[in-house]
Motif scaffolding. Structure first.
Motif, PDB file in Angstrom:
ATOM      1  N   LEU A  27       0.831  -1.185   0.000  1.00  0.00           N
ATOM      2  CA  LEU A  27       0.000   0.000   0.000  1.00  0.00           C
ATOM      3  C   LEU A  27       0.873   1.245   0.000  1.00  0.00           C
ATOM      4  O   LEU A  27       1.690   1.444   0.878  1.00  0.00           O
ATOM      5  CB  LEU A  27      -0.935   0.006   1.209  1.00  0.00           C
ATOM      6  CG  LEU A  27      -1.931  -1.133   1.251  1.00  0.00           C
ATOM      7  CD1 LEU A  27      -2.773  -1.053   2.512  1.00  0.00           C
ATOM      8  CD2 LEU A  27      -2.835  -1.100   0.037  1.00  0.00           C
ATOM      9  N   LEU A  28       0.685   2.075  -1.003  1.00  0.00           N
ATOM     10  CA  LEU A  28       1.467   3.290  -1.139  1.00  0.00           C
ATOM     11  C   LEU A  28       0.606   4.490  -0.799  1.00  0.00           C
ATOM     12  O   LEU A  28      -0.618   4.448  -0.905  1.00  0.00           O
ATOM     13  CB  LEU A  28       1.987   3.404  -2.569  1.00  0.00           C
ATOM     14  CG  LEU A  28       2.884   2.246  -2.990  1.00  0.00           C
ATOM     15  CD1 LEU A  28       3.213   2.350  -4.466  1.00  0.00           C
ATOM     16  CD2 LEU A  28       4.149   2.228  -2.174  1.00  0.00           C
ATOM     17  N   ASN A  54       6.494   8.154  -2.842  1.00  0.00           N
ATOM     18  CA  ASN A  54       7.333   6.958  -2.799  1.00  0.00           C
ATOM     19  C   ASN A  54       8.075   6.808  -4.125  1.00  0.00           C
ATOM     20  O   ASN A  54       7.462   6.691  -5.172  1.00  0.00           O
ATOM     21  CB  ASN A  54       6.457   5.734  -2.530  1.00  0.00           C
ATOM     22  CG  ASN A  54       7.273   4.482  -2.311  1.00  0.00           C
ATOM     23  OD1 ASN A  54       8.352   4.323  -2.859  1.00  0.00           O
ATOM     24  ND2 ASN A  54       6.748   3.600  -1.495  1.00  0.00           N
ATOM     25  N   THR A  55       9.386   6.807  -4.079  1.00  0.00           N
ATOM     26  CA  THR A  55      10.167   6.692  -5.316  1.00  0.00           C
ATOM     27  C   THR A  55      10.586   5.256  -5.608  1.00  0.00           C
ATOM     28  O   THR A  55      11.143   4.991  -6.661  1.00  0.00           O
ATOM     29  CB  THR A  55      11.423   7.571  -5.238  1.00  0.00           C
ATOM     30  OG1 THR A  55      12.204   7.177  -4.090  1.00  0.00           O
ATOM     31  CG2 THR A  55      11.055   9.036  -5.118  1.00  0.00           C
ATOM     32  N   ALA A  78       7.652  16.548 -10.993  1.00  0.00           N
ATOM     33  CA  ALA A  78       7.992  16.458  -9.568  1.00  0.00           C
ATOM     34  C   ALA A  78       7.371  15.180  -9.008  1.00  0.00           C
ATOM     35  O   ALA A  78       7.666  14.101  -9.494  1.00  0.00           O
ATOM     36  CB  ALA A  78       7.567  17.706  -8.815  1.00  0.00           C
ATOM     37  N   ASN A  79       6.491  15.297  -8.007  1.00  0.00           N
ATOM     38  CA  ASN A  79       5.827  14.119  -7.430  1.00  0.00           C
ATOM     39  C   ASN A  79       4.409  13.933  -7.942  1.00  0.00           C
ATOM     40  O   ASN A  79       3.675  13.081  -7.468  1.00  0.00           O
ATOM     41  CB  ASN A  79       5.788  14.232  -5.905  1.00  0.00           C
ATOM     42  CG  ASN A  79       7.154  14.110  -5.288  1.00  0.00           C
ATOM     43  OD1 ASN A  79       8.050  13.499  -5.864  1.00  0.00           O
ATOM     44  ND2 ASN A  79       7.332  14.699  -4.121  1.00  0.00           N
ATOM     45  N   THR A  80       4.003  14.744  -8.922  1.00  0.00           N
ATOM     46  CA  THR A  80       2.642  14.707  -9.441  1.00  0.00           C
ATOM     47  C   THR A  80       2.586  14.025 -10.801  1.00  0.00           C
ATOM     48  O   THR A  80       3.399  14.305 -11.669  1.00  0.00           O
ATOM     49  CB  THR A  80       2.077  16.138  -9.572  1.00  0.00           C
ATOM     50  OG1 THR A  80       2.110  16.761  -8.286  1.00  0.00           O
ATOM     51  CG2 THR A  80       0.650  16.120 -10.082  1.00  0.00           C
ATOM     52  N   PHE A 108       1.362  -0.638 -10.080  1.00  0.00           N
ATOM     53  CA  PHE A 108       2.714  -0.214  -9.737  1.00  0.00           C
ATOM     54  C   PHE A 108       3.700  -1.332 -10.019  1.00  0.00           C
ATOM     55  O   PHE A 108       3.338  -2.510 -10.003  1.00  0.00           O
ATOM     56  CB  PHE A 108       2.820   0.130  -8.242  1.00  0.00           C
ATOM     57  CG  PHE A 108       2.088   1.359  -7.842  1.00  0.00           C
ATOM     58  CD1 PHE A 108       2.675   2.606  -7.951  1.00  0.00           C
ATOM     59  CD2 PHE A 108       0.799   1.278  -7.339  1.00  0.00           C
ATOM     60  CE1 PHE A 108       2.003   3.749  -7.575  1.00  0.00           C
ATOM     61  CE2 PHE A 108       0.115   2.415  -6.953  1.00  0.00           C
ATOM     62  CZ  PHE A 108       0.723   3.651  -7.073  1.00  0.00           C
ATOM     63  N   LYS A 109       4.958  -0.949 -10.235  1.00  0.00           N
ATOM     64  CA  LYS A 109       6.035  -1.922 -10.362  1.00  0.00           C
ATOM     65  C   LYS A 109       7.058  -1.614  -9.285  1.00  0.00           C
ATOM     66  O   LYS A 109       7.524  -0.476  -9.153  1.00  0.00           O
ATOM     67  CB  LYS A 109       6.691  -1.843 -11.740  1.00  0.00           C
ATOM     68  CG  LYS A 109       7.726  -2.924 -11.960  1.00  0.00           C
ATOM     69  CD  LYS A 109       8.223  -2.919 -13.382  1.00  0.00           C
ATOM     70  CE  LYS A 109       9.177  -4.076 -13.591  1.00  0.00           C
ATOM     71  NZ  LYS A 109       9.643  -4.110 -14.976  1.00  0.00           N
TER      72      LYS A 109
END
Length: 127
Positions: A27-28, A54-55, A78-80, A108-109
């Motif tokens: 879960l992110l 989360n990178t 950026a983060n968006t 997600f991977k």
């Protein structure tokens, strides 16, 4: 009798904690998850937007209202992430909409494994 009930409660609690910890790794923290529909120039679809801090996990595709759209590096600022999900078009010759039976969410991977996280996107309407 009291010992067996206590053991049962302990086992249920243990399995519950184990389940929460095993699922929490996937879960992110997805924030500001929104989508907006559009209808312009012979094209209909959705603009989906979300923030991800989360990178280690890379979003691969988004599912909105039964349509799946891949996410590219160009969708990230950026983060968006902002993804144009095309539902119908006559502008792009031969374009095929990819359908998905899963609920709204993001694929997600992470560590060469792909997993799906359901996301409740908020609909933005013009008023």
């Amino acid at each position: 009798m009291k010992i067996s009930i206590s053991k049962s409660i302990f086992l249920l609690f243990s399995f519950g904690v184990f389940f929460l910890f095993s699922c929490s790794r996937q879960l992110l923290d997805v924030k500001n998850q929104t989508y907006k529909s559009y209808n312009r120039n012979s094209e209909k679809g959705y603009v989906v937007s979300f923030d991800l801090n989360n990178t280690t996990a890379v979003p691969k595709s988004v599912v909105i209202n039964g349509i799946i759209q891949d996410i590219s590096a160009a969708n990230k600022i950026a983060n968006t992430y902002q993804v144009n999900v095309i539902a119908q078009t006559t502008v792009i010759h031969g374009y095929q909409v990819k359908l998905e039976e899963k609920e709204n969410g993001i694929y997600f991977k992470k560590d060469s494994k792909v997993f799906f996280q359901p996301v409740k996107f908020k609909l933005i309407t013009d008023k």
